[in-house]
Design an enzyme around this catalytic site. Sequence first.
Site, PDB file in Angstrom:
ATOM      1  CG  HIS A   8      -0.133  -0.025   2.515  1.00 60.04           C
ATOM      2  ND1 HIS A   8       0.464   1.082   3.071  1.00 60.04           N
ATOM      3  CD2 HIS A   8       0.166  -1.057   3.337  1.00 60.04           C
ATOM      4  CE1 HIS A   8       1.098   0.745   4.179  1.00 60.04           C
ATOM      5  NE2 HIS A   8       0.932  -0.542   4.367  1.00 60.04           N
ATOM      6  CD  GLU A  82       1.834  -6.163   7.687  1.00 63.25           C
ATOM      7  OE1 GLU A  82       1.956  -7.375   7.389  1.00 63.25           O
ATOM      8  OE2 GLU A  82       2.574  -5.267   7.236  1.00 63.25           O
TER       9      GLU A  82
END
Length: 221
Positions: A8, A82
């Site tokens: 990201h 994550e």
Amino acid sequence: MRLLLVRHGQTPSNVDFLLDTAVPGPGLTALGERQAAALPEALADEDIEALYASTLIRTQLTAAPLAAARGLDIVVRDGIREVSAGDLEMLDGHSEAGRTYMETIFAWPAGDTELRMPGGESGAEVLARYDAVVAEAAALGVGTAALVSHGAVIRLWTSARADNIDIGFAAARPLDNTGVVVLEGSPADGWKVLSWEGAVVDSAGRGAQSGPAGRPLDEVE
């Protein structure tokens, strides 16, 4: 199948070097927005037919310009979020917490998948959820799929599943925001890393383990 794993864009927690892994998480900084806007051009040569993002807002915001440019829907899946920091959540990544986080993660591809992040997931749980999303993308029968995900979990999954790199390679090579790892293969036949942030990968690399910002672990204080 060609698989693109994309980190990201930059977030405020990246700037402050915090272990920020909880859902939904922060949005992007102004730089992160520019990084996301640059992705369509950066990936112009990739014939992306499926686009995934995690349940964290930052990946969906990063994927949005690419989705708009290609006319694709963003498929949101929790499996590619994550690695949960658990009890280490929002602690300083420069501290002992950062060392613990990364040492735990890189123990998993070495085989200790039952080891658990303090207050968080085990390696077996993280790899299983990521495998499930990769398998879903592969089952679509597309030539290329992009998964907008997160730095630590991309490095973990790649070092655990790719045949041509090892833990040292992934540990020594942090991903910049919107950095891309390109793989080829399938869940049945295995995976090979073709490039890591634009650098061609021929065989397994060796390197010292690194902390959340890529600093060697022996420098994390």
